[in-house]
Design a protein around this motif. Sequence first.
Motif, PDB file in Angstrom:
ATOM      1  N   LEU A 233      -3.088   4.617   9.063  1.00 36.99           N
ATOM      2  CA  LEU A 233      -3.030   3.492   9.166  1.00 36.99           C
ATOM      3  C   LEU A 233      -4.654   3.324   9.167  1.00 36.99           C
ATOM      4  N   ARG A 234      -5.228   2.344   8.535  1.00 36.80           N
ATOM      5  CA  ARG A 234      -6.808   2.141   8.680  1.00 36.80           C
ATOM      6  C   ARG A 234      -7.095   0.790   9.255  1.00 36.80           C
ATOM      7  N   ARG A 235      -6.464  -0.321   9.010  1.00 34.02           N
ATOM      8  CA  ARG A 235      -6.747  -1.387   9.937  1.00 34.02           C
ATOM      9  C   ARG A 235      -5.301  -2.558   9.365  1.00 34.02           C
ATOM     10  N   VAL A 236      -5.178  -3.753  10.377  1.00 35.25           N
ATOM     11  CA  VAL A 236      -4.449  -4.715  10.055  1.00 35.25           C
ATOM     12  C   VAL A 236      -4.882  -5.808   9.911  1.00 35.25           C
ATOM     13  N   THR A 237      -4.100  -6.627   8.965  1.00 36.39           N
ATOM     14  CA  THR A 237      -4.476  -7.960   8.571  1.00 36.39           C
ATOM     15  C   THR A 237      -3.630  -9.116   8.958  1.00 36.39           C
ATOM     16  N   VAL A 238      -3.751 -10.253   9.246  1.00 35.39           N
ATOM     17  CA  VAL A 238      -2.928 -11.250   9.481  1.00 35.39           C
ATOM     18  C   VAL A 238      -2.619 -12.096   8.087  1.00 35.39           C
ATOM     19  N   GLY A 239      -1.346 -11.787   7.582  1.00 35.12           N
ATOM     20  CA  GLY A 239      -0.978 -12.701   6.378  1.00 35.12           C
ATOM     21  C   GLY A 239      -0.985 -11.758   5.056  1.00 35.12           C
ATOM     22  N   ARG A 240       0.020 -11.975   4.136  1.00 31.68           N
ATOM     23  CA  ARG A 240       0.198 -11.248   3.084  1.00 31.68           C
ATOM     24  C   ARG A 240      -0.844 -11.584   2.089  1.00 31.68           C
ATOM     25  N   ARG A 241      -1.553 -12.486   1.664  1.00 31.27           N
ATOM     26  CA  ARG A 241      -2.693 -12.735   1.040  1.00 31.27           C
ATOM     27  C   ARG A 241      -3.794 -12.078   1.399  1.00 31.27           C
ATOM     28  N   ARG A 242      -3.988 -12.075   2.639  1.00 35.90           N
ATOM     29  CA  ARG A 242      -5.371 -11.318   3.304  1.00 35.90           C
ATOM     30  C   ARG A 242      -5.232  -9.688   3.130  1.00 35.90           C
ATOM     31  N   SER A 243      -4.079  -9.339   3.140  1.00 36.15           N
ATOM     32  CA  SER A 243      -3.853  -7.947   2.932  1.00 36.15           C
ATOM     33  C   SER A 243      -4.091  -7.535   1.348  1.00 36.15           C
ATOM     34  N   LEU A 244      -3.914  -8.316   0.617  1.00 33.30           N
ATOM     35  CA  LEU A 244      -3.979  -8.330  -0.685  1.00 33.30           C
ATOM     36  C   LEU A 244      -5.424  -8.210  -1.252  1.00 33.30           C
ATOM     37  N   ASP A 245      -6.177  -9.060  -0.500  1.00 27.91           N
ATOM     38  CA  ASP A 245      -7.583  -9.191  -0.823  1.00 27.91           C
ATOM     39  C   ASP A 245      -8.265  -8.120  -0.127  1.00 27.91           C
ATOM     40  N   THR A 246      -7.723  -7.528   0.796  1.00 27.06           N
ATOM     41  CA  THR A 246      -8.479  -6.184   1.585  1.00 27.06           C
ATOM     42  C   THR A 246      -8.206  -5.086   0.434  1.00 27.06           C
TER      43      THR A 246
ATOM     44  N   VAL B 194       8.626   3.068   0.553  1.00 30.25           N
ATOM     45  CA  VAL B 194       7.757   1.965   0.892  1.00 30.25           C
ATOM     46  C   VAL B 194       8.522   0.873   1.092  1.00 30.25           C
ATOM     47  N   GLY B 195       9.608   0.466   0.580  1.00 31.54           N
ATOM     48  CA  GLY B 195      10.305  -0.843   0.657  1.00 31.54           C
ATOM     49  C   GLY B 195       9.645  -1.864  -0.308  1.00 31.54           C
ATOM     50  N   PRO B 196      10.555  -2.688  -0.693  1.00 29.60           N
ATOM     51  CA  PRO B 196       9.934  -3.939  -1.319  1.00 29.60           C
ATOM     52  C   PRO B 196       8.827  -4.751  -0.821  1.00 29.60           C
ATOM     53  N   GLY B 197       8.141  -5.172  -1.686  1.00 30.72           N
ATOM     54  CA  GLY B 197       7.089  -5.908  -1.490  1.00 30.72           C
ATOM     55  C   GLY B 197       5.540  -5.013  -1.367  1.00 30.72           C
ATOM     56  N   THR B 198       5.809  -3.869  -1.291  1.00 30.97           N
ATOM     57  CA  THR B 198       4.786  -2.824  -1.489  1.00 30.97           C
ATOM     58  C   THR B 198       3.686  -2.944  -2.518  1.00 30.97           C
ATOM     59  N   VAL B 199       2.389  -2.994  -2.110  1.00 34.34           N
ATOM     60  CA  VAL B 199       1.623  -3.218  -3.380  1.00 34.34           C
ATOM     61  C   VAL B 199       0.218  -2.094  -2.970  1.00 34.34           C
ATOM     62  N   ALA B 200      -0.090  -1.114  -3.995  1.00 37.09           N
ATOM     63  CA  ALA B 200      -0.849   0.064  -3.788  1.00 37.09           C
ATOM     64  C   ALA B 200      -1.906   0.157  -5.048  1.00 37.09           C
ATOM     65  N   LEU B 201      -2.977   0.475  -4.512  1.00 38.40           N
ATOM     66  CA  LEU B 201      -4.128   0.643  -5.340  1.00 38.40           C
ATOM     67  C   LEU B 201      -4.704   1.725  -5.475  1.00 38.40           C
ATOM     68  N   PHE B 202      -5.002   2.544  -6.586  1.00 40.40           N
ATOM     69  CA  PHE B 202      -5.730   3.664  -6.732  1.00 40.40           C
ATOM     70  C   PHE B 202      -6.824   3.606  -7.610  1.00 40.40           C
TER      71      PHE B 202
ATOM     72  N   VAL C 179      -5.135   3.292  -1.387  1.00 41.61           N
ATOM     73  CA  VAL C 179      -5.014   2.093  -0.287  1.00 41.61           C
ATOM     74  C   VAL C 179      -3.906   1.290  -0.679  1.00 41.61           C
ATOM     75  N   PHE C 180      -2.964   0.866   0.353  1.00 34.74           N
ATOM     76  CA  PHE C 180      -1.752   0.168  -0.099  1.00 34.74           C
ATOM     77  C   PHE C 180      -1.407  -0.666   1.080  1.00 34.74           C
ATOM     78  N   THR C 181      -0.666  -1.851   0.983  1.00 40.07           N
ATOM     79  CA  THR C 181       0.071  -2.353   1.972  1.00 40.07           C
ATOM     80  C   THR C 181       1.316  -2.530   1.682  1.00 40.07           C
ATOM     81  N   VAL C 182       2.181  -2.641   2.875  1.00 36.22           N
ATOM     82  CA  VAL C 182       3.854  -2.944   2.644  1.00 36.22           C
ATOM     83  C   VAL C 182       4.297  -3.925   3.263  1.00 36.22           C
ATOM     84  N   ASP C 183       5.232  -4.736   2.902  1.00 33.56           N
ATOM     85  CA  ASP C 183       5.715  -5.791   3.614  1.00 33.56           C
ATOM     86  C   ASP C 183       6.543  -5.458   5.056  1.00 33.56           C
ATOM     87  N   ASP C 184       6.958  -4.155   4.842  1.00 38.42           N
ATOM     88  CA  ASP C 184       7.967  -3.852   6.226  1.00 38.42           C
ATOM     89  C   ASP C 184       7.642  -2.499   6.523  1.00 38.42           C
TER      90      ASP C 184
END
Length: 222
Positions: A138-151, A207-215, A96-101
């Motif tokens: 895509l599984r969902r969207v969040t509003v804001g960077r911090r919320r995406s990391l919390d997810t 994936v581009g700069p700012g990506t954070v991925a959790l495994f 599960v991961f989030t990208v900045d762009d």
Amino acid sequence: MGAFIDAFTPALEAGEDVIYVGMSGGISGTADLAKSAALELMEEYPGRKVAAIDTRGASLGEGLPVLYAASLREQGYSFDAVVELTERDCDDMWQVFTVDDLSYLRKTGRLFSAAVKVTNTLNVKPILVGDDEGHIVLRRVTVGRRRSLDTLAARYRDKCPDKTRPVGLAHADAEEDAQYVIDKLRAAGCTGEITTVMYEPVTGSHVGPGTVALFFYGEGRP
């Protein structure tokens, strides 16, 4: 396919068997090429075994099963047991991961499903996963960077039954955000080893700069 044949052949000629643990066939044709090479070489070397495992993962979603397979080999498990247990290991892997762009994944054709319609408008951040076939969806969207990391951390908290197992965290020039997620994982009860890496240039370009991925090893499917 020739690259796989060239890599596998010296081991076979030395009387060894080969297990290749590779990246997702859902985002790369290398998985099928490796399987084709394995079939061809087993015909050429009938006394040897060759297996090509499609992890349906990338980055540490591939790397953690590789480490697991190596540990099984070192413990003396048979060829067939290593293959079976590693494939089972891949079945439990959550990615599960989030990208900045999203434009990087869009441009390289690695985005599967309606995720192509998501934009960065209003600071919307996507939560993406690797599905059963290794596609990026895509599984969902969040509003804001911090919320995406919390997810990301919440997925681990809710879906990882054994928090002693290894965890992987990859990022693209986002060390502070990666550490934020690690702190959240520890707070959620994670006691397993956490392997952290920065994406190498090839994957990073997708994936581009700012990506954070959790495994992690979870229950159910992402």
